[in-house]
Design a protein around this motif. Structure first.
Motif, PDB file in Angstrom:
ATOM      1  N   ILE A   1       1.071  -1.242  -0.178  1.00  0.00           N
ATOM      2  CA  ILE A   1       0.020   0.100  -0.027  1.00  0.00           C
ATOM      3  C   ILE A   1       0.775   1.446  -0.049  1.00  0.00           C
TER       4      ILE A   1
ATOM      5  N   ALA B   1       2.693   2.383  -4.035  1.00  0.00           N
ATOM      6  CA  ALA B   1       1.774   2.021  -5.157  1.00  0.00           C
ATOM      7  C   ALA B   1       2.506   2.561  -6.480  1.00  0.00           C
ATOM      8  N   CYS B   2       2.547   3.989  -6.552  1.00  0.00           N
ATOM      9  CA  CYS B   2       3.197   4.367  -7.600  1.00  0.00           C
ATOM     10  C   CYS B   2       4.390   4.010  -7.919  1.00  0.00           C
TER      11      CYS B   2
ATOM     12  N   SER C   1      -0.317   1.149  -9.610  1.00  0.00           N
ATOM     13  CA  SER C   1      -1.240   2.262  -9.190  1.00  0.00           C
ATOM     14  C   SER C   1      -2.403   2.528  -9.726  1.00  0.00           C
TER      15      SER C   1
ATOM     16  N   GLY D   1      -3.852   6.011  -0.388  1.00  0.00           N
ATOM     17  CA  GLY D   1      -3.127   4.844  -0.568  1.00  0.00           C
ATOM     18  C   GLY D   1      -4.123   3.484  -0.988  1.00  0.00           C
TER      19      GLY D   1
ATOM     20  N   ASN E   1      -6.339   4.167  -4.015  1.00  0.00           N
ATOM     21  CA  ASN E   1      -5.580   3.830  -5.240  1.00  0.00           C
ATOM     22  C   ASN E   1      -5.237   2.402  -5.626  1.00  0.00           C
ATOM     23  N   GLN E   2      -4.840   1.626  -4.657  1.00  0.00           N
ATOM     24  CA  GLN E   2      -4.765   0.359  -4.684  1.00  0.00           C
ATOM     25  C   GLN E   2      -6.002  -0.577  -5.086  1.00  0.00           C
TER      26      GLN E   2
ATOM     27  N   MET F   1      -3.667  -8.171  -5.667  1.00  0.00           N
ATOM     28  CA  MET F   1      -4.139  -6.982  -5.303  1.00  0.00           C
ATOM     29  C   MET F   1      -5.321  -6.740  -4.381  1.00  0.00           C
TER      30      MET F   1
ATOM     31  N   THR G   1      -5.672  -5.299  -0.759  1.00  0.00           N
ATOM     32  CA  THR G   1      -6.694  -4.353  -0.396  1.00  0.00           C
ATOM     33  C   THR G   1      -7.716  -4.533   0.702  1.00  0.00           C
TER      34      THR G   1
END
Length: 476
Positions: A234, A237-238, A242, A387, A390-391, A422, A426
């Motif tokens: 998390i 990410a980028c 992302s 975060g 985003n994920q 993912m 998450t």
């Protein structure tokens, strides 16, 4: 330094090997007209050269994420670099390629429409709300971050810089894409290259090395013993994977002139962002003797303090200022396109045509008022929600990409496996985090795994390969 160069080499090799493999699975059709050509409107659908589209895509996606995230991730030790490399090649770049190319095939549609086309109406409505929420969080984060850095370099207050950046965002959001974004981003790109190369050269000539403990990949170096799972995935990410990129790729899907350019623009830009993330992760690991020393700087001023201290120490006052400006460029060139993407998603949902300026303002002004109100919240809280959102967006986009491939009887596992990973990340994070349900890690992991099994089972049963004729017609 040698470990950094090895990681960069693996990323570049991944572009020329796995990137080509992903491209073949998708099957670009160079003879097809892209939305930039068939739907040109002089505002959002504007044909641009491949080099310019690549550079804009890179600057769009490379905000604070590949800088702040890897700096925070460096607290966990060298294992963070492994996540950046393998996450980027096998998940992030795949996610970006499909989010861009599926938008091209959907006439430049935004991510909610693309997701809805492949996962159904419920997923579309969910993403309409979720994508706008994510973009608003991104926009606000990418106002506060550069405002703090600019305040450190000047006598202006953070509040004044926030106002100035918001004013620029409003302008960049409503004018045609080639007037500001297409015209000035190449100059910003030169500053970005200076920042990236300059800092690594400065590190190479210094006597800095990885944490004094060395390259121990099996050890968690975090000074407060925060768990690697799922927080590392998390936090970084980028630079690895992302969901924000899925909101940005449609902007360039509306400017790309040939489907064959997709690997260079979408997969390639993600590899470029991976290099930026590696640079800052390496700086975090190498500039400070221990993770405790890095954590002390973070505690005193956050990642912005690390950026300022590292840049001025390695490059001197003038060079450091130039490097910090390069870092400031990244969030600003992502924040403006975040709000632009939000405007387009809202316009698509409300079916408000965007050629006329008053109609663009009709959406932009209320949107920025909401963004300003969000900016009043605590930065750390906003970042944590960003975060997770985003994920989660990345997870949904990967499942949509997997559905696209499965329906066409193609090798869907290239998207399904990262989607499963993912999903586990998450849901585990949501169950464990303070912004979620606050459960202990064992229960949270079990919940994450159960949800992954449910999602995967439903996916494999519900989405089946279509007949060849239906596939051909659906690809038109």
């Amino acid at each position: 330094m040698w470990w950094f160069l090895l990681c960069v080499g693996v990323l570049i090799t991944g572009y020329f090997t796995y990137g080509v493999f992903i491209e073949k699975i998708f099957g670009p059709e160079p003879e097809k007209e892209t939305p930039a050509v068939s739907m040109a409107d002089g505002v959002d659908f504007v044909p641009l050269s491949d080099k310019k589209v690549y550079l804009i895509q890179l600057l769009n996606i490379a905000g604070l994420g590949p800088i702040f995230g890897p700096i925070l991730g460096a607290l966990y030790g060298p294992v963070a670099m492994l996540w950046i490399v393998f996450g980027c090649i096998f998940a992030g770049a795949v996610h970006d390629y499909f989010s861009g190319m599926l938008s091209v095939r959907a006439k430049g549609a935004s991510v909610p429409t693309v997701v809805g086309e492949h996962l159904g109406t419920f997923a579309k409505h969910f993403m309409n709300l979720f994508a706008v929420l994510l973009l608003m969080l991104v926009g606000v984060v990418f106002v506060l971050g550069p405002a703090k850095l600019l305040a450190n370099l000047s006598e202006m207050s953070i509040t004044m810089w926030v106002g100035a950046i918001f004013a620029y965002y409003i302008l960049a959001t409503i004018v045609p894409i080639d007037k500001i974004i297409g015209r000035f981003y190449p100059l910003f790109g030169a500053l970005l290259v200076f920042m990236s190369v300059g800092l690594m050269i400065g590190l190479g000539f210094s006597d800095k090395g990885f944490y004094s403990q060395g390259l121990e990949f099996g050890k968690n170096f975090h000074p407060t013993d925060l768990p690697l799972w799922p927080l590392l995935f998390i936090t970084i990410a980028c630079g690895a994977v992302s969901g924000f990129h899925a909101t940005q790729s449609p902007l360039m899907a509306r400017c790309m002139q040939n489907e064959k350019s997709g690997r260079f623009i979408f997969y390639g830009a993600m590899i470029g962002e991976g290099v930026i993330a590696l640079i800052w992760c390496t700086l975090g690991l190498s500039f400070y003797e221990t993770s405790d020393a890095l954590n002390a700087t973070l505690a005193s001023g956050g990642p912005a303090a690390v950026v300022h201290e590292v840049s001025t120490s390695l490059l001197g006052t003038v060079g450091g200022i130039m490097a910090v400006l390069g870092v400031i460029v990244l969030p600003i060139t992502s924040g403006d396109t975040a709000f632009r993407s939000a405007r387009l998603i809202i316009a698509d949902f409300l079916k408000v045509q965007q050629r006329a300026l008053p109609k663009r303002l009709l959406i932009a002004i209320p949107m920025f008022l909401v963004g300003f109100l969000i900016s009043k919240a605590e930065f750390g809280v906003i970042w944590r929600y960003f975060g997770w959102a985003n994920q989660t967006t990345a997870m949904v986009m990967l499942w949509a990409s997997a559905a696209f491939l499965l329906k066409r009887d193609k090798l869907h596992w290239v998207c399904t496996i990262p989607a499963m990973f993912m999903t586990a990340v998450t849901f585990t994070y949501l169950a464990n985090a303070e912004i979620g349900f606050g459960l202990d890690m064992t229960k949270s992991t079990i919940i994450g795994l159960i949800m992954t099994v449910i999602f995967t089972g439903y996916f494999l049963v519900h989405y089946r390969p279509a007949k060849s004729k239906l596939v051909e017609s659906s690809q038109q």
